[in-house]
Motif scaffolding. Structure first.
Motif, PDB file in Angstrom:
ATOM      1  N   PHE A 162       0.861  -1.184   0.000  1.00  0.00           N
ATOM      2  CA  PHE A 162       0.000   0.000   0.000  1.00  0.00           C
ATOM      3  C   PHE A 162       0.893   1.228   0.000  1.00  0.00           C
ATOM      4  N   ALA A 163       0.290   2.374  -0.425  1.00  0.00           N
ATOM      5  CA  ALA A 163       0.999   3.653  -0.472  1.00  0.00           C
ATOM      6  C   ALA A 163       0.597   4.508   0.714  1.00  0.00           C
ATOM      7  N   ARG A 164       1.521   5.333   1.112  1.00  0.00           N
ATOM      8  CA  ARG A 164       1.224   6.227   2.210  1.00  0.00           C
ATOM      9  C   ARG A 164       0.207   7.294   1.779  1.00  0.00           C
ATOM     10  N   GLU A 213       6.089  14.437  -1.533  1.00  0.00           N
ATOM     11  CA  GLU A 213       5.280  13.696  -2.500  1.00  0.00           C
ATOM     12  C   GLU A 213       5.922  12.349  -2.834  1.00  0.00           C
ATOM     13  N   ARG A 214       7.275  12.298  -2.867  1.00  0.00           N
ATOM     14  CA  ARG A 214       7.942  11.028  -3.151  1.00  0.00           C
ATOM     15  C   ARG A 214       7.721  10.032  -2.017  1.00  0.00           C
ATOM     16  N   GLU A 215       7.777  10.535  -0.780  1.00  0.00           N
ATOM     17  CA  GLU A 215       7.545   9.646   0.359  1.00  0.00           C
ATOM     18  C   GLU A 215       6.105   9.190   0.425  1.00  0.00           C
ATOM     19  N   LEU A 216       5.202  10.077  -0.019  1.00  0.00           N
ATOM     20  CA  LEU A 216       3.788   9.679  -0.043  1.00  0.00           C
ATOM     21  C   LEU A 216       3.519   8.619  -1.093  1.00  0.00           C
TER      22      LEU A 216
END
Length: 706
Positions: free
Chosen positions: A9-11, A76-79
């Motif tokens: 899953f994505a943050r 945004e990259r971490e999300l």
């Protein structure tokens, strides 16, 4: 294997969306109400409402994202990064290194199978699956109950109907009885209560009759002249005793009086007050000893039965293991607080053995004791004599079992006649007659050859290997060999051991043993850890030197069946098996503590026993296991073992400790296996072949490893 579930899953940021309604009038001014426009309440002022509707103010809704204060700020990259989490059926609280002791291998082993089941809730129920055997059985019982109830009801209705119709008297009387309801289940448990009473059996007395023991009637006659002669002999004996006691004591035989040992025995008996009456006669003494042995055999009847018939039944299941059964314990009142330093069986009387008591401590020296025990009377020694110095070694003569040679801590040697009670040594070596200057660690009677008389050998840490000859009135000594210390050899230097002995110094001898095949050949163990092969035929030097021990050698033993091999043990915790043709040991056994003594079995060429200072006895049979002992058993809980000796015939073993106790143990069948001879080969030949096969395999392994 526990199931594994993976999910990616994505943050995502947790967000709160807030809607705001904005009113824009025609003149360009902006008005923002506190609630959304869709839910604006009606104004109580009709004029204001009319004004608003008249102006037809347009509405516009804006969405604003409100972020909580506790939210972690992410880019945004971490999300957009995907995080994988794995779900397993493994119990996190379960141990991962469970270790159990393996009784078979005698080591701790890691258990690979760990129970991962975690039970959070459980309850017991009474429901059964309708397809199970128990459920089918209950359904069949319920169906049978219903059918029985239906039949009973049908029969009951039929009887009532016949009564109403008025059938004949006979038939009515016959059919009017209610139907049999014995098969009807009266309740759901099918319960029945039954009782029975049995007849009381009358008591019975049973008796057995045994045959009476055989008896014999002895008759005899005594005349007047026999009585007269007996009185005359008794008077002459008393007169001789008085004459001997009245003579002044002068120096005669060493350790005795001028009248000889018999006169000393008579004086000792007179001094005790026994005289020559019937109660102190030799015949009365024999009768008393027989009665004492009978009383002891009754007391230790269970031990005697174990000595004859006990065999460990577990040996039939375990092939490479054995046990030792403790039988008797022998102690002497005068030997308390002394260490048992010597053991020796009699070759003629298989129930008789000699024990020596003393001390190994240099600062704890005390008087010594020599005692002879019999298996028939474990409570008291048959013979005992106190010595001025502690006893370190002894040996019974093979052809003359009454002669006992003893070596003491002060360097003296003695010869006792165990038939004479309360008599000091027949022969003693003093400083004038050439006694040793250091403790005597071992004595051994020499084999009788020609007309040389009785002789025995002794070895001491003063470096002398001496031959003693029993002359008429004294001991005559002859130094057969002087043990010279050799400089350090390459083998010792390679092992990291440095020889500190100076050139020309004497090496201390600790033990020796003669070869069974060649009487002139013997081996000597020294304090430096070396073993020398020597010969009594010449004293020019050593024939061979065997290197292996790094500390004092306590015992060396030639094999009783094979003349090439011998054992040694020492303070370096090892027992070593040697081939007389090789300078290095063939087999080495590390027992984990100093080994006080080692002994070969008299019947099996591959069986031997060793006693350690941990209080354990190790019994090996290298034909079955050439690495570990078949039996490792603790004999004493406190103290250390000093000596061990096999019986020449019976499967028993004597073990001595440093507290003056001798323990007799019996070997289980796995520890006393002996080859059975046939028409082609004798038992001795089979045992020799078995030992040679073991040595051949060991030498082959050494050559491959080297």
């Amino acid at each position: 294997m526990p199931g594994i579930v993976q999910k990616a899953f994505a943050r995502k940021k947790p967000q709160i969306v807030k809607e705001t309604a904005v009113l824009k009038p025609a003149n360009g001014a902006t008005y923002t109400p506190t609630v959304p426009a869709a839910t604006l309440p009606s104004s109580p002022n009709p004029r204001a409402k009319a004004a608003v509707s008249a102006e037809e103010v347009p509405q516009q809704v804006f969405k604003e994202v409100v972020r909580p204060e506790t939210q972690l700020p992410l880019s945004e990259r971490e999300l957009g990064e995907e995080i994988v989490k794995t779900l397993t059926a493994t119990n996190p609280s379960a141990p991962k290194n469970v270790v159990h002791f393996n009784m078979r291998d005698r080591v701790f082993k890691l258990d690979p199978m760990v129970d991962q089941l975690a039970q959070h809730y459980s309850t017991d129920g009474y429901l059964l699956h309708n397809t199970s055997e128990e459920a089918k059985r209950q359904l069949e019982q319920a169906k049978a109950a219903e059918e029985a109830a239906a039949r009973y009801q049908t029969e009951l209705e039929r009887v009532q109907q016949r009564r109403e119709e008025g059938v004949g008297t006979a038939s009515v009387g016959t059919d009017s009885e209610p139907p049999d309801d014995s098969r009807t289940l009266r309740n759901q448990f099918n319960f029945s209560d039954r009782a029975a009473q049995t007849a009381v059996q009358p008591p019975r007395d049973r008796g057995t009759a045994t045959e009476p023991p055989p008896t014999a009637s002895t008759t005899g006659s005594c005349s007047m002249w026999q009585i007269y002669d007996a009185y005359i002999e008794d008077q002459e004996r008393q007169a001789a005793a008085e004459e001997q006691s009245s003579r002044p004591r002068v120096g005669g035989r060493k350790g005795g009086a001028a009248g000889g040992p018999n006169a000393t025995a008579v004086d000792d008996a007179t001094r005790r007050g026994g005289g020559t009456g019937p109660m102190s006669s030799a015949a009365m003494g024999r009768v008393a000893r027989v009665l004492e042995r009978m009383a002891n055999q009754n007391t230790f009847a269970d031990v005697s039965m174990d000595f004859r018939y006990w065999d460990d039944a577990a040996d039939g299941v375990r092939e490479a293991e054995g046990t030792l059964l403790p039988l008797w314990r022998f102690t002497a009142e005068k030997g308390r607080h002394k260490a048992l330093t010597a053991l020796c069986w009699s070759s003629d009387y298989l129930d008789l053995f000699a024990a020596g008591y003393g001390s190994y401590g240099f600062l704890k020296q005390c008087s010594g004791l020599v005692a002879c025990f019999s298996l028939k009377n474990p409570s008291y020694p048959e013979f005992s004599c106190v010595t001025d110095s502690g006893v370190l070694c002894l040996d019974l003569h093979a052809q003359h079992p009454n002669l006992l040679a003893v070596g003491c801590y002060d360097g003296s040697v003695h010869v006792f006649d165990i038939r004479q009670k309360g008599v000091r040594s027949l022969y003693s070596a003093t400083a004038q007659t050439g006694k040793h200057t250091d403790p005597v660690w071992q004595v051994r009677w020499a084999a009788a050859e020609g007309q040389r008389g009785l002789q025995f050998f002794s070895v001491s840490t003063d470096g002398r290997f001496t031959l003693w000859t029993l002359a008429k009135n004294e001991l005559i000594h002859q130094n057969i060999l002087e043990l010279h210390a050799e400089p350090s050899l390459a083998a010792d230097a390679a092992d990291g051991w440095e020889d500190t002995s100076s050139p020309g110094s004497l090496a201390g001898g600790c033990c020796f043993d003669f070869n069974q095949g060649q009487d002139h050949l013997f081996v000597v163990g020294t304090e430096e850890g070396r073993i020398h092969e020597c010969s009594t035929a010449h004293n020019s030097g050593y024939l061979h030197t065997y290197l292996g021990h790094h500390m004092s050698v306590y015992s060396v033993r030639w094999n009783r069946l094979h003349p090439r091999f011998f054992l040694s043990c020492g303070a370096d915790w090892t027992v070593r098996l040697w081939d007389s043709r090789r300078a290095q040991p063939v087999l080495v056994f590390d027992l984990g503590s100093p080994v006080g003594d080692v002994a070969w079995s008299p019947h099996a060429a591959t069986t031997f026993a060793a006693a350690t200072e941990e209080g354990k006895v190790h019994v090996f049979d290298i034909s079955q296991n050439s690495i570990e002992a078949l039996c490792e058993q603790r004999v004493v809980t406190q103290g250390r073992l000093t000596k061990v000796a096999f019986n020449p015939q019976h499967p028993i073993l004597l073990v001595g400790d440093d507290r003056g106790c001798v323990t007799c143990v019996k070997l289980s069948p796995n520890l006393r296996r002996v080859s059975q001879g046939d028409a082609k080969q004798t038992a001795k030949e089979l045992e020799v072949a078995k030992l040679e096969k073991v040595i051949e395999v060991a030498l082959k392994g050494m050559s491959e490893a080297g």
